[in-house]
Write a protein that holds these residues in place. Structure first.
Motif, short mmCIF file in Angstrom:
data_model
loop_
_atom_site.label_atom_id
_atom_site.label_comp_id
_atom_site.label_asym_id
_atom_site.label_seq_id
_atom_site.Cartn_x
_atom_site.Cartn_y
_atom_site.Cartn_z
N PHE A 145 -25.52 -24.93 3.10
CA PHE A 145 -24.94 -23.61 3.36
C PHE A 145 -23.59 -23.46 2.66
O PHE A 145 -23.24 -22.38 2.19
N VAL A 148 -33.31 -22.67 2.70
CA VAL A 148 -32.92 -21.67 3.70
C VAL A 148 -31.77 -20.79 3.19
O VAL A 148 -31.90 -19.55 3.15
N PRO A 149 -30.63 -21.35 2.78
CA PRO A 149 -29.57 -20.49 2.27
C PRO A 149 -29.95 -19.80 0.96
O PRO A 149 -29.52 -18.67 0.72
N ALA A 180 -31.84 -16.78 1.82
CA ALA A 180 -30.93 -15.77 2.37
C ALA A 180 -30.17 -15.04 1.26
O ALA A 180 -29.98 -13.81 1.31
N GLU A 235 -18.43 -19.33 8.51
CA GLU A 235 -19.10 -18.05 8.78
C GLU A 235 -20.49 -18.00 8.17
O GLU A 235 -21.36 -17.27 8.65
N ASN A 236 -20.71 -18.77 7.09
CA ASN A 236 -22.01 -18.73 6.40
C ASN A 236 -23.00 -19.76 6.91
O ASN A 236 -24.15 -19.76 6.49
N ARG A 282 -25.65 -21.17 9.25
CA ARG A 282 -26.58 -20.71 10.30
C ARG A 282 -26.73 -21.84 11.31
O ARG A 282 -27.51 -22.78 11.12
N TRP A 283 -25.94 -21.73 12.38
CA TRP A 283 -25.92 -22.81 13.37
C TRP A 283 -27.26 -22.92 14.08
O TRP A 283 -27.61 -23.98 14.61
N GLU A 284 -28.05 -21.84 14.07
CA GLU A 284 -29.39 -21.92 14.65
C GLU A 284 -30.24 -22.96 13.90
O GLU A 284 -30.98 -23.73 14.50
N SER A 285 -30.11 -22.97 12.56
CA SER A 285 -30.85 -23.93 11.75
C SER A 285 -30.39 -25.35 12.04
O SER A 285 -31.20 -26.28 12.10
N THR A 310 -38.71 -21.45 9.31
CA THR A 310 -37.38 -20.85 9.25
C THR A 310 -37.20 -19.99 8.00
O THR A 310 -36.60 -18.91 8.06
N LEU A 322 -36.76 -15.51 7.76
CA LEU A 322 -35.61 -14.73 7.29
C LEU A 322 -36.05 -13.37 6.77
O LEU A 322 -35.46 -12.33 7.11
#
Length: 461
Positions: free
Chosen positions: A92, A140-141, A144, A313-314, A316-319, A417, A421
């Motif tokens: 991330f 994932v990032p 996004a 801020e970038n 994704r703590w869920e991931s 995941t 998105l």
């Protein structure tokens, strides 16, 4: 709560209660049954979105010692000590460094100027750009980043029906491209590194950075055009005028001259890539340490490629919590001998190498429907596949390489995941994806079953 989320809670509670009434059999004892029950309940709650993802993870971690799946809470947190979790944080950070400066947009514009003659070519440009970035940044990032760019491109459509039609193709194409691109190098996905880590843990053997690239890069280059063609034919996005493409490029407002910060970012990324490649010969170089160090360097005052606040801020703590939790559950499945039980179910048969790889690939894709969380599937299926390959006199390294390349392509349904998105944008339904991704997975099974035995023999795996 929606009807679906309410149903999810009820089904999860029924699973958790019902597992106490299932007797142990053979190698699967009560601890193993409770582990499988918690995993199924966890997945049901995730699929139905009955609870926020992070809350679902925390509740599952709490239930592990309560249900005596782990001896204590410290054991339930085992997954969070895995370096792969911190590689995700680093990914991330690398993605944020690219998005806060115009580098990713420069790459996109360069591709659009070559391929942007029509919508079909533009779809290819975006998928190619996504795949290239995803080869060194976690999918994932990367997904996004290019989802955001694609959404801004879709705003050029004035007709809602045409926009919906094009959006379906682009929102399915981006996650597929990020996963296909993630196959190119071990750094392209945390799943790749997890496969290598478990291979080392169970066999003492490894797959080097260059060996993975030698297998994954040609495979990705072949699969990406196939994926693009399948997606275009399946969804037929509405056409757009070339003049609109020019307006889109102008709208990106990219400075004509590359800045010093962009140069620094490219240099740092180049050093990281060089170290990743050198790790094939110098085992002291750890791919995940390099990624984390690189993300930190981006934030240093003299570099100014990324503010640390922006990095936080970038993320994704869920991931972060999702991967840590499924790794903990996967570890519990191994310690509670669920993997041993799966091994006992395997038939005592002997297959030629291509057929064995085809079986591994097919079983992987079938299991991803039931367990569409790749880290969890990797954790408890690695040992059965290694045992199966060794029992048939086939290289466990080649078997795990095939497994790692296939498990990255979790997109038969938008449950992983990465496709989640773009699924959230509302451009396609749950069943739309399978129209293009099922034929793609069939192609992967065929190509991998022919390619892995060949490249494995060349590389001496």
């Amino acid at each position: 709560m929606t009807k679906l989320s309410k149903a999810g809670v009820i089904i999860a509670l029924v699973i958790l209660a019902g597992m106490f009434f299932i007797p142990g059999a053979g190698r699967l004892d009560q601890a193993g049954i409770r582990t499988m029950g918690l995993l199924l309940a966890f997945l049901v709650v995730l699929f139905t979105e009955a609870l926020p993802m992070m809350l679902t993870c925390l509740i599952s971690l709490v239930l592990m010692p309560v249900l005596r799946i782990t001896p204590n809470f410290s054991s339930a947190l085992t997954g969070f000590s895995n370096p792969v979790v911190f590689f995700i944080l680093a990914s991330f950070g690398i993605a944020a460094a690219f998005t806060t400066i115009p580098l990713s947009k420069r790459l996109l514009v360069a591709l659009l100027k070559v391929f942007g003659k029509n919508v079909k070519s533009m779809l290819f440009a975006l998928m190619m750009c996504t795949a290239i970035i995803s080869s060194v940044v976690s999918n994932v990032p990367t997904c996004a980043i290019f989802m955001a760019i694609s959404l801004s491109f879709l705003e050029l459509y004035t007709d809602p029906a045409a926009k919906k039609k094009a959006g379906r193709a682009f929102m399915i194409g981006i996650p597929v491209a990020s996963m296909v691109g993630g196959m190119m190098t071990p750094a392209g996905s945390s799943n790749n590194l997890l496969v290598i880590t478990l291979l080392e843990q169970y066999t003492g053997k490894t797959i080097t950075f260059v060996q993975w690239m030698a297998a994954g890069l040609p495979l990705s280059l072949v699969l990406l055009p196939i994926a693009w063609q399948l997606i275009y034919v399946a969804y037929k996005p509405a056409e757009i005028e070339p003049e609109t493409v020019k307006k889109f490029i102008a709208k990106l407002d990219i400075p004509p001259k590359i800045s010093l910060v962009e140069i620094k970012t490219l240099v740092i990324t180049g050093i990281m890539l060089a170290l990743w490649i050198l790790s094939s010969w110098f085992r002291q170089i750890n791919v995940m340490v390099v990624a984390l160090a690189g993300a930190c360097v981006f934030c240093l005052p003299g570099i100014k490629a990324l503010r640390f606040k922006t990095l936080l801020e970038n993320i994704r703590w869920e991931s972060f919590f999702l991967v840590g939790t499924v790794l903990s559950l996967g570890s519990a499945m191994v310690s509670n001998k669920v993997s041993d039980w799966l091994i006992s179910l395997l038939p005592a048969m002997s297959f030629p190498a291509p057929l064995l790889i085809a079986v591994i690939a097919s079983v992987t894709f079938a299991m991803l429907i039931v367990v569409p969380v790749a880290p969890s599937l990797i954790t408890f299926m690695s040992l059965p596949f290694i045992t199966l390959a060794a029992g048939m006199g086939f290289s466990p390294v080649s078997a795990m390489l095939a497994f790692g390349l296939c498990v990255a392509n979790c997109y038969l349904l938008p449950l992983d995941t990465v496709p989640q998105l773009t699924y959230g944008t509302g451009y396609y339904s749950m069943t739309d994806m399978i129209k293009s991704t099922l034929p793609l997975q069939i192609c992967i099974v065929i190509i991998v079953s022919l390619w892995i035995p060949l490249i494995g023999g060349i590389l001496g795996l």
